[in-house]
Design an enzyme around this catalytic site. Sequence first.
Site, mmCIF file in Angstrom:
data_model
loop_
_atom_site.group_PDB
_atom_site.id
_atom_site.type_symbol
_atom_site.label_atom_id
_atom_site.label_comp_id
_atom_site.label_asym_id
_atom_site.label_seq_id
_atom_site.Cartn_x
_atom_site.Cartn_y
_atom_site.Cartn_z
ATOM 1 C CE LYS A 1 60.225 -31.723 17.896
ATOM 2 N NZ LYS A 1 59.785 -32.518 16.747
ATOM 3 N NE ARG B 1 56.377 -27.932 20.523
ATOM 4 C CZ ARG B 1 56.357 -28.598 19.381
ATOM 5 N NH1 ARG B 1 55.909 -28.033 18.295
ATOM 6 N NH2 ARG B 1 56.799 -29.836 19.328
#
Lengths: 557, 557
Positions: B71, B94
């Site tokens: 991802k 993140r």
Amino acid sequence: MSDIEIAQQANMKPIIGLVKEQYGIDAEHLDPFGHYKAKLSLEYVASLADKPEGKLILVTAISPTPAGEGKTTTTVGLGDALNRIGKKAMMCLREPSLGPCFGMKGGAAGGGYSQVVPMEDINLHFTGDFHAIGVAHNLLSALIDNHITHGNLLGIDPRRIQWKRVVDMNDRALRKIIIGLGGTGNGYSREDGYDIVVASEVMAILCLATSRADLKKRLGRIVIGYKADGSTAVYASNLKAQGAMAALLKDAIKPNLVQTLENNIAIIHGGPFANIAHGCNTVTATKTALKLADYVITEAGFGADLGAEKFIDIKCRMADLKPSAVVLVATIRALKFHGGVNKEDLNQENLAALEAGFENLERHYNNITQHYGLPCVVCVNHFTFDTQAELDLFKAKCAVLGASCVVSKHWAEGGAGAESLAQEVINIVDHREPGCTFVYDENISSWDKIAAIATKLYGASGISASAKIKAQLKVWDENYGKFPVCIAKTQMSFSTNPALKGAPTGHIVEISEVKLANGAGFIVAIAGDMMTMPGLPKQPAAERIDIDDTGKITGLF
Amino acid sequence: MSDIEIAQQANMKPIIGLVKEQYGIDAEHLDPFGHYKAKLSLEYVASLADKPEGKLILVTAISPTPAGEGKTTTTVGLGDALNRIGKKAMMCLREPSLGPCFGMKGGAAGGGYSQVVPMEDINLHFTGDFHAIGVAHNLLSALIDNHITHGNLLGIDPRRIQWKRVVDMNDRALRKIIIGLGGTGNGYSREDGYDIVVASEVMAILCLATSRADLKKRLGRIVIGYKADGSTAVYASNLKAQGAMAALLKDAIKPNLVQTLENNIAIIHGGPFANIAHGCNTVTATKTALKLADYVITEAGFGADLGAEKFIDIKCRMADLKPSAVVLVATIRALKFHGGVNKEDLNQENLAALEAGFENLERHYNNITQHYGLPCVVCVNHFTFDTQAELDLFKAKCAVLGASCVVSKHWAEGGAGAESLAQEVINIVDHREPGCTFVYDENISSWDKIAAIATKLYGASGISASAKIKAQLKVWDENYGKFPVCIAKTQMSFSTNPALKGAPTGHIVEISEVKLANGAGFIVAIAGDMMTMPGLPKQPAAERIDIDDTGKITGLF
């Protein structure tokens, strides 16, 4: 104005430009952390090897009151003063711990007009060194229990693990815990505990390491515990931990540069507490400063019985540092405290108590001049409540002792207030060959080393310990004969009893626990019931700390 | 070449200059952390308020194999590709946790030629945000036990404290512990435990806070436990903790800017795990990127059942974000894994398994298009072992499903390998009004919210829980009626059983525990026996990580 209010009005200069201007170091050698903090590359540090070294001056103190007597403040004031009178001087300080910051003492970046800035940053996280040390320590802890869970091929005895966990917080509930509860999936239950990060052997290792290679070697040497036979040590290297631990310390090993309120450069690097650890900033920082400046002023934690002793017997011995002089910081308040006055009444004139309490200073002074073999300037860190009669009495007592004594007003006036202190220090160090004497020879037994410190410096009549501890020390002496000892003791007294003020004699120093710090290269002896994890007070400083919508912090003092 | 070797050959540009060049932001708004990382000031963020917003594209995935399906790699590749074809695109990622870094998974900064750099820094400490979150969390923990020790004026029931401690480490031995042992000086003994930092409510709060004031308000709202009546909540604000906690987060709240291997700017900020937390980067980062760029690509953790659902139902709902499209990342390997192939055999062609495992993708795709109301591009993250027959079968299956499908080679080729993906995404988002639909209405009960997610998205026939949990949810519904739910569930399956691959139906989702995250503003429902503290594997990645004398790190992958 409070310390933080003064600090927030500082006229800070961008650190990269300031370092270039004062020391000619190019930006490529510096890693900025914001605009006012930077780390110096180890490659640049190594490039300084052939340069001559400046003079090293240690700032230490009498046995302190709980508020501290202003060692950092005096270190900063003296450094600023030396620069004011045209000398090239750099300061080497320790990094503050978050524990005292949220507990009783508040921040640790100097005070009044002798501070290092940015004060909030230095006190909160700084450049992340303590966090890196904590996580490197806790990685090893996790690897130990993980190894046991997955079959314990090394045969670690879970009852003999001496490597605890750490957190940078005053958290008494973690002193003694049981881990691994909740069934097979969570591993094997055993007793464990937390120390505060400043007490971690990883902190000591970082402070004593001379290169990345030395750091990794020391980390690998850490003894985490023993096998079931009770004597075969298990090392961090057996768990293949040292590479990852050193990788976590990749930036922590680089010295941090900041500035004082008067825009002089200070290195702040490493921060063990001197009551539970060896209490000095990193060897890398001190040696770097000695190459860059003509005068380097450094501090060692708490009173001269703790920080200064370890500075001499551990740090100077290991790193071959040769100090030139000591500044012994005293306050009229603390001397009255040692003379029996309660904390609440310290602002009242009390000549009798001052006279009585002077014996504390006297012993520290004699220790420094006789046992460390160093010239000593007594510095009164002036408080507004000090009366002229008190200051006169103090000076008279110093004259009897034969000590040179300066009343210094750097807290209120910055470097300008410490110019006579600076002149006095220069007069001494410029006319003396650097060097000190050790309190004990490295070849005597650990027991005798502890006894030498206790009887020569603490005024004790002797030391005591259980047969088990004595036997343990003998075993270590056979394997690690030349290690110095690092005594963990209350900073409040020369004895192990915090209530015994002044200059007690005839007491017995009881060694309640010993630990091998094989990576750091010393043996820790815990004297009395010293805690390696502090607690928070009833009204923790944390309750007062705040930040507003613009990011301005208050209540950090 | 390994990821770290590719990353170490990157031609990085100084971040301050790069941000100025690409986005016109002046150095004064940036705090550098070294030369290649920087934090953006909240004042600058606030100054963007009136600017129009770009399009938001979410990258999510099918249910992953333990190695992950790429991802982050796809987010970076797509961002680089959009910039290559002349669009102004920014990535929002993140921050990696140290836990997986030393455990099984390794780093989390993309892979191959689609990475963010400096890779070592991003994976190890980065700008210190996780450390700040950890210490803010643990300060509150220490204040709780300290309050009880000093008389417990608030009447906190030590059996009902729900605020645990945290560490950024996989350390199973800390899951269930007893603290406060060793006598009166160490406080009152009680059961406690550690979560990994990414699972901390402070992490969720930081990720959802919209300003410093909102951050502090949310921190103060944290429910740490209950009084002896079992129902009166005790808040962090009762302990006066929120000011100091917010002060500790003074820098963590600022978004971090880094660059990709192709010198495009990415924001990396916040990093909860989507299996045990809400799994999205900060609202501040996403909103800032939307003001700065025309296209913002962001990721949400693990499969679309976890990260994407929480992205929609928690983050978009709370922050009023309107996504434009979803990229669903799949690998041929993972689909074969869902079709029953063992991990060791995934590099062998297996069309039957691929066909069988496709049902996992199908359900995620249908969830996204039907329940989230968003257009979806399926992206095959190409592996060198993928055969042409497998890719052909995959495309045929997508055609039957009616899904647009792109085979993307950004891992091997960087942005150039993802240009067709970029074009496909542009074609969709440029011709559609932004916005999505929620899986449940905020006004239904928590129980019905959990049931809606389980039956609509997971294919479950229902949910179950003890009477105690049901009663607890009812109590919270009365007080906090509109809170979304944050389900903690294995990422390996739509069900709570990691072994149940593909697209299981008819299973029951058992809710084993519920927690109130009043500061974050959601209710956590733990489905199955999900752990909020991972363990290390038998051969932890830590054993391979090393650093040489020049500071070069190896073994981080």
